[in-house]
Design a protein around this motif. Structure first.
Motif, PDB file in Angstrom:
ATOM      1  N   MET A   1       1.005  -1.280   0.075  1.00  0.00           N
ATOM      2  CA  MET A   1       0.000  -0.130  -0.085  1.00  0.00           C
ATOM      3  C   MET A   1       0.935   1.245   0.026  1.00  0.00           C
ATOM      4  SD  MET A   1      -2.713  -1.084   2.939  1.00  0.00           S
ATOM      5  CE  MET A   1      -1.535  -1.558   4.088  1.00  0.00           C
ATOM      6  N   PRO A   2       0.485   2.264  -0.800  1.00  0.00           N
ATOM      7  CA  PRO A   2       1.153   3.338  -0.905  1.00  0.00           C
ATOM      8  C   PRO A   2       1.355   4.052   0.598  1.00  0.00           C
ATOM      9  CG  PRO A   2      -0.095   3.308  -2.702  1.00  0.00           C
ATOM     10  CD  PRO A   2      -0.529   2.199  -1.763  1.00  0.00           C
ATOM     11  N   ARG A   3       2.542   4.801   0.835  1.00  0.00           N
ATOM     12  CA  ARG A   3       2.739   5.357   1.972  1.00  0.00           C
ATOM     13  C   ARG A   3       2.216   7.203   1.831  1.00  0.00           C
ATOM     14  NH1 ARG A   3       6.398   5.826   6.507  1.00  0.00           N
ATOM     15  NH2 ARG A   3       5.532   7.484   7.884  1.00  0.00           N
ATOM     16  N   VAL A   4       1.732   7.737   2.858  1.00  0.00           N
ATOM     17  CA  VAL A   4       1.538   9.032   2.663  1.00  0.00           C
ATOM     18  C   VAL A   4       1.976   9.712   3.697  1.00  0.00           C
ATOM     19  CG1 VAL A   4      -0.116  11.003   2.356  1.00  0.00           C
ATOM     20  CG2 VAL A   4      -0.583   8.741   1.158  1.00  0.00           C
ATOM     21  N   TRP A   5       2.763  10.944   3.784  1.00  0.00           N
ATOM     22  CA  TRP A   5       3.281  11.710   4.813  1.00  0.00           C
ATOM     23  C   TRP A   5       2.781  12.767   5.084  1.00  0.00           C
ATOM     24  CZ3 TRP A   5       5.718   8.608   1.239  1.00  0.00           C
ATOM     25  CH2 TRP A   5       6.597   7.698   1.765  1.00  0.00           C
ATOM     26  N   GLU A   6       2.190  13.104   6.328  1.00  0.00           N
ATOM     27  CA  GLU A   6       1.546  14.081   6.534  1.00  0.00           C
ATOM     28  C   GLU A   6       2.586  15.023   7.867  1.00  0.00           C
ATOM     29  OE1 GLU A   6      -2.478  16.581   8.240  1.00  0.00           O
ATOM     30  OE2 GLU A   6      -2.356  14.379   8.173  1.00  0.00           O
ATOM     31  N   VAL A   7       2.977  16.108   7.822  1.00  0.00           N
ATOM     32  CA  VAL A   7       3.838  16.658   8.563  1.00  0.00           C
ATOM     33  C   VAL A   7       3.256  17.982   9.029  1.00  0.00           C
ATOM     34  CG1 VAL A   7       6.062  17.406   9.526  1.00  0.00           C
ATOM     35  CG2 VAL A   7       5.788  15.414   7.876  1.00  0.00           C
ATOM     36  N   PRO A   8       2.453  18.166  10.226  1.00  0.00           N
ATOM     37  CA  PRO A   8       2.169  19.580  10.831  1.00  0.00           C
ATOM     38  C   PRO A   8       3.129  20.246  11.245  1.00  0.00           C
ATOM     39  CG  PRO A   8       0.652  17.591  11.582  1.00  0.00           C
ATOM     40  CD  PRO A   8       1.926  17.077  11.294  1.00  0.00           C
ATOM     41  N   VAL A   9       3.372  21.258  10.679  1.00  0.00           N
ATOM     42  CA  VAL A   9       4.563  22.443  11.060  1.00  0.00           C
ATOM     43  C   VAL A   9       4.083  23.231  11.939  1.00  0.00           C
ATOM     44  CG1 VAL A   9       6.516  23.554  10.289  1.00  0.00           C
ATOM     45  CG2 VAL A   9       5.751  21.448   8.949  1.00  0.00           C
ATOM     46  N   ARG A  10       4.384  23.175  13.286  1.00  0.00           N
ATOM     47  CA  ARG A  10       3.977  24.331  14.100  1.00  0.00           C
ATOM     48  C   ARG A  10       5.101  24.797  15.039  1.00  0.00           C
ATOM     49  NH1 ARG A  10       0.411  24.464  11.277  1.00  0.00           N
ATOM     50  NH2 ARG A  10      -1.834  23.309  11.545  1.00  0.00           N
ATOM     51  N   ASP A  11       6.272  24.113  15.066  1.00  0.00           N
ATOM     52  CA  ASP A  11       7.438  24.536  15.627  1.00  0.00           C
ATOM     53  C   ASP A  11       8.634  23.920  14.927  1.00  0.00           C
ATOM     54  OD1 ASP A  11       8.380  21.772  16.810  1.00  0.00           O
ATOM     55  OD2 ASP A  11       6.629  22.238  17.903  1.00  0.00           O
ATOM     56  N   SER A  12      10.036  24.374  15.265  1.00  0.00           N
ATOM     57  CA  SER A  12      11.172  23.991  14.439  1.00  0.00           C
ATOM     58  C   SER A  12      11.595  22.779  14.625  1.00  0.00           C
ATOM     59  CB  SER A  12      12.209  25.043  15.118  1.00  0.00           C
ATOM     60  OG  SER A  12      12.574  24.902  16.412  1.00  0.00           O
ATOM     61  N   THR A  13      10.882  21.927  15.578  1.00  0.00           N
ATOM     62  CA  THR A  13      11.184  20.404  15.625  1.00  0.00           C
ATOM     63  C   THR A  13      10.565  19.638  14.418  1.00  0.00           C
ATOM     64  OG1 THR A  13       9.331  19.916  17.055  1.00  0.00           O
ATOM     65  CG2 THR A  13      11.335  20.796  18.007  1.00  0.00           C
ATOM     66  N   ARG A  14       9.673  20.090  13.806  1.00  0.00           N
ATOM     67  CA  ARG A  14       8.754  19.421  12.847  1.00  0.00           C
ATOM     68  C   ARG A  14       9.311  19.775  11.303  1.00  0.00           C
ATOM     69  NH1 ARG A  14       4.339  17.207  14.217  1.00  0.00           N
ATOM     70  NH2 ARG A  14       5.155  15.642  12.899  1.00  0.00           N
ATOM     71  N   VAL A  15      10.526  20.644  11.429  1.00  0.00           N
ATOM     72  CA  VAL A  15      11.045  20.922   9.968  1.00  0.00           C
ATOM     73  C   VAL A  15      12.153  19.460   9.846  1.00  0.00           C
ATOM     74  CG1 VAL A  15      12.904  22.141   8.831  1.00  0.00           C
ATOM     75  CG2 VAL A  15      11.364  23.550  10.282  1.00  0.00           C
ATOM     76  N   ARG A  16      12.573  18.857  10.727  1.00  0.00           N
ATOM     77  CA  ARG A  16      13.488  17.822  10.696  1.00  0.00           C
ATOM     78  C   ARG A  16      12.569  16.702  10.278  1.00  0.00           C
ATOM     79  NH1 ARG A  16      14.131  13.283  13.248  1.00  0.00           N
ATOM     80  NH2 ARG A  16      16.057  11.809  13.147  1.00  0.00           N
TER      81      ARG A  16
END
Length: 372
Positions: A1-16
């Motif tokens: 099954m295909p993977r989908v990535w969702e990254v909520p960016v609310r602070d600098s830790t989510r940039v990584r």
């Protein structure tokens, strides 16, 4: 099954997290070390920009078909989309120029993102926010050679892609955005498209419920499309019903454009929504009640409609609000279909109406004859 990535960016830790997600997607797409590094840089810069200019937003990463299908097998791309509800970019051309940097970014800027990408497009509206979409595939970046579409296409002129006068279908483009429910690893929605000669067929499947079982159903629909895309939409749904037997089943819509006859054929079963732009108005294309793979109606409706240089088709799962309707300016000026899909998701979302299911939007648009 295909993977989908969702990254909520609310602070600098989510940039990584956005960078790591891009690297994981690059491995799925088979990108080499150099192109993987490029995808990671693009994701990092877009995530950083969300914090810098919009006080946060969302990064969506997927492995997708190209917006223009070649004859024969197509190379899949890593698609990185950044969505925000910020103040917007006052001068998009300036933001795309080299040297437009900030102290909190890598100094790469949107211009470098565009050069590193095969396709890169930006849509920004004052007070509504910004959407940026980048795609990277194997091989050298086409953007570096200046063949990538610009951030915003010029408005169509008389007799061009903006009206029927003198227009001749050069082809079609498709793109989509998929948001898994509650940032899950897999989405129960899936979209894909396939070219067979003059016929280009777009499918959007919404597996019943959400989670891995829903994803298995929608993935089976996508896999089956590639085998039967030469058939009309109604017959494709029949083949899909057989293929999805034993799964949870799915709501499925199938749209097919014949660029030789300039006609659109559409069939659907279940609650996948479809909106077709006809001039200055939107027409809802209706599906029959049922669940592909579980309960197929005795007769499947198939619409046959003109496909012009100003046509635009939006398919969406029920993750969008039930009362959603396209904005009057959706897809105008002509831009990347994935950008139109991302803008649709962004503008339909609201903290007052929490999403309770996966959300996917797929868009089919004419391919302008003068596209770079």
């Amino acid at each position: 099954m295909p993977r989908v990535w969702e990254v909520p960016v609310r602070d600098s830790t989510r940039v990584r997290d956005a960078r790591v997600a891009a690297e994981e997607a690059a491995a799925v797409a088979g990108l080499d070390e150099r192109r993987t590094a490029a995808a990671a840089l693009v994701a990092t810069e877009l995530a950083t920009n969300l914090l810098k200019y919009a006080e946060g937003g969302t990064i969506l990463i997927d492995v997708v078909d190209p917006p223009v299908l070649p004859e024969g097998p197509a190379t899949r791309s890593v698609q990185i989309a950044a969505l925000d509800h910020g103040p917007g970019i006052p001068d998009v051309p300036a933001a795309l120029r080299d040297g437009y940097t900030t102290t909190r970014s890598l100094g790469a800027g949107l211009g470098t993102c565009r050069r590193l990408s095969d396709d890169f497009a930006v849509h920004s509206a004052p007070g509504r926010g910004t959407v940026a979409v980048a795609r990277l595939s194997r091989g050298p970046a086409r953007g570096a050679a200046g063949r990538s579409p610009g951030p915003l296409a010029s408005p169509p002129g008389p007799g061009g892609t903006g009206g029927t006068g003198g227009w001749r279908a050069a082809g079609v483009r498709a793109g989509g955005v998929n948001v898994p429910y509650a940032s899950a690893t897999h989405s129960g929605d899936a979209w894909a498209w396939h070219r067979d000669g003059d016929r280009c067929t777009l499918l959007l499947a919404d597996g019943l419920g959400h989670g891995t079982q829903a994803a298995r159903a929608s993935t089976a629909a996508v896999d089956t499309l590639r085998q039967w895309a030469h058939l009309p939409p109604g017959e494709i749904l029949g083949r899909l019903h057989e293929a999805l037997t034993g799964t949870r089943g799915a709501a499925v819509a199938v749209a097919q454009v014949d660029t030789r006859t300039e006609r659109l054929r559409f069939s659907g079963i279940g609650n996948v929504g479809a909106r077709l732009r006809e001039g200055d108005r939107w027409r809802a294309l209706l599906s029959r009640p049922g669940i592909v793979g579980v309960h197929r109606p005795g007769r499947v409706r198939e619409d046959d409609l003109p496909w012009t240089g100003d046509s635009l088709l939006i398919l969406h799962s029920d993750g969008l609000p039930s009362r959603w309707s396209p904005a009057p300016d959706a897809g105008r000026p002509a831009t990347d279909p994935a950008v139109t899909a991302a803008v649709t998701i962004r503008d339909a979302s609201s903290s007052a109406l929490p999403v309770r299911d996966d959300t996917a939007v797929a868009v089919l648009a004419p391919d302008p004859p003068d596209r770079p």
